[in-house]
Design an enzyme around this catalytic site. Structure first.
Site, PDB file in Angstrom:
ATOM      1  N   SER A  12       5.833  15.348 -82.145  1.00  0.00           N
ATOM      2  CA  SER A  12       6.953  14.823 -81.361  1.00  0.00           C
ATOM      3  C   SER A  12       6.459  14.097 -80.120  1.00  0.00           C
ATOM      4  CB  SER A  12       7.879  15.962 -80.929  1.00  0.00           C
ATOM      5  OG  SER A  12       8.743  15.477 -79.914  1.00  0.00           O
ATOM      6  N   HIS A  37       7.486  11.822 -84.794  1.00  0.00           N
ATOM      7  CA  HIS A  37       8.863  12.260 -84.534  1.00  0.00           C
ATOM      8  C   HIS A  37       9.340  11.698 -83.192  1.00  0.00           C
ATOM      9  CE1 HIS A  37      12.065  15.343 -85.131  1.00  0.00           C
ATOM     10  NE2 HIS A  37      12.015  15.536 -83.820  1.00  0.00           N
ATOM     11  N   ASP A  39      12.252  11.745 -80.501  1.00  0.00           N
ATOM     12  CA  ASP A  39      13.397  12.524 -80.018  1.00  0.00           C
ATOM     13  C   ASP A  39      14.268  11.655 -79.125  1.00  0.00           C
ATOM     14  OD1 ASP A  39      13.164  15.209 -81.110  1.00  0.00           O
ATOM     15  OD2 ASP A  39      11.281  15.323 -79.993  1.00  0.00           O
ATOM     16  N   MET A  41      17.445  11.106 -77.004  1.00  0.00           N
ATOM     17  CA  MET A  41      18.407  11.964 -76.275  1.00  0.00           C
ATOM     18  C   MET A  41      19.250  11.112 -75.333  1.00  0.00           C
ATOM     19  SD  MET A  41      15.980  15.162 -75.286  1.00  0.00           S
ATOM     20  CE  MET A  41      14.833  15.900 -76.472  1.00  0.00           C
ATOM     21  N   HIS A  70      14.935  11.417 -84.718  1.00  0.00           N
ATOM     22  CA  HIS A  70      15.853  12.546 -84.527  1.00  0.00           C
ATOM     23  C   HIS A  70      16.848  12.173 -83.422  1.00  0.00           C
ATOM     24  CE1 HIS A  70      16.122  17.065 -83.141  1.00  0.00           C
ATOM     25  NE2 HIS A  70      17.268  16.612 -83.608  1.00  0.00           N
ATOM     26  N   MET A  72      19.587  12.917 -81.018  1.00  0.00           N
ATOM     27  CA  MET A  72      20.344  13.944 -80.290  1.00  0.00           C
ATOM     28  C   MET A  72      21.310  13.213 -79.369  1.00  0.00           C
ATOM     29  SD  MET A  72      17.175  16.511 -79.669  1.00  0.00           S
ATOM     30  CE  MET A  72      16.009  15.207 -80.042  1.00  0.00           C
ATOM     31  N   MET A 141      16.845  23.292 -86.495  1.00  0.00           N
ATOM     32  CA  MET A 141      16.380  23.416 -85.106  1.00  0.00           C
ATOM     33  C   MET A 141      16.041  24.880 -84.840  1.00  0.00           C
ATOM     34  SD  MET A 141      16.231  20.464 -83.677  1.00  0.00           S
ATOM     35  CE  MET A 141      15.634  21.186 -82.144  1.00  0.00           C
ATOM     36  N   ASP A 179      11.876  22.234 -86.278  1.00  0.00           N
ATOM     37  CA  ASP A 179      11.597  21.564 -85.005  1.00  0.00           C
ATOM     38  C   ASP A 179      11.900  22.503 -83.843  1.00  0.00           C
ATOM     39  OD1 ASP A 179      11.328  19.766 -82.918  1.00  0.00           O
ATOM     40  OD2 ASP A 179      13.026  18.501 -83.509  1.00  0.00           O
TER      41      ASP A 179
END
Ligand code: DX5
Ligand code: ZN
Length: 222
Positions: A12, A37, A39, A41, A70, A72, A141, A179
């Site tokens: 990540s 990965h 992330d 957000m 991913h 979020m 998660m 994750d």
């Protein structure tokens, strides 16, 4: 990519050096990493804010790694085209942030990326049961999303086992990603429970060089 019977590490970038993302991607590739990965957000679905399509798009030009994105973010269905255009190979949306999950999964597939759904630790597996035949991957998660470096939540092991059984029962070949709080100390148990793809942020980037760290994880996975 044939991922059956092979464990995959997806480091990540949340724990990487943001001031030199292209260099980090190059180092990962040289270390033998295949997936990376991202992330994403938005400060709403999770408290933290990271990066979005412009950063991924710029980095896409520097890397041939498999971009595992991913999301979020609230209402991810509004942004699928943008993330596909940015170069996402896989797009993972949270069940908790998408009212029309089936439609968004179909949209990801239609636009040519691998579709995946993420579940927060407390979210029941039944939310994805009917969608499994359409899903390339389900992300379990194992921390509450938003930050790196949190402790693994133990009850998620049973959830991984149950998902693995559900996938077998439905005859689909959906992959399981885990994750949050993944380390060389718990990767064997996660693998045994049914995890195919393991995300690691702090326990990966905090321990260079990356080639040795990758080997440590893979060896520990068994
Ligand atoms: C958490 C993110 C994770 C995070 C994992 O919100 O989705 O991908 O980077 O970090 P570690 O491995 O440090 O728990
Ligand atoms: Zn993540």
């Amino acid at each position: 990519m044939d991922t059956q019977n092979t464990v995959i590490m997806s480091p990540s970038l949340l724990s990487s050096d943001f001031s030199r993302l292209a260099g980090e991607l190059e180092s990962l590739e040289q270390a033998g990493v295949e997936w990376v990965h991202w992330d994403v957000m938005d400060g709403n679905f999770v408290p933290n804010i990271t990066f979005g399509p412009p950063v991924i798009s710029r980095c896409r030009k520097e890397s041939s790694l498999f971009f595992d994105v991913h999301l979020m973010i609230d209402n991810p269905g509004r942004y699928i085209q943008e993330f596909v255009d940015a170069g996402a190979d896989l797009i993972c949306v949270h069940a908790e942030s998408e009212t029309h999950l089936e439609r968004t999964v179909a949209e990801i597939t239609r636009l040519g990326a691998h579709p995946a759904v993420a579940l927060n630790p407390h979210t029941p597996l039944s939310v994805v049961e009917y969608l499994l035949p359409q899903l390339y991957m389900v992300l379990i998660m194992s921390v509450n999303p938003g930050f790196g470096g949190q402790s693994f939540i133990p009850f998620t092991i049973d959830k991984i086992k149950s998902l693995s059984q559900m996938i077998k029962a439905t005859g689909s070949d959906t992959l399981i990603q885990v994750d949050g709080g993944v380390t060389p100390d718990n990767i064997a148990e996660l693998r045994h429970a049914g995890a195919d793809i393991l995300v690691s942020g702090s326990a990966f980037f905090g321990h260079p060089p990356y080639d040795e760290r990758l080997r440590t994880f893979l060896r520990a996975a068994g």
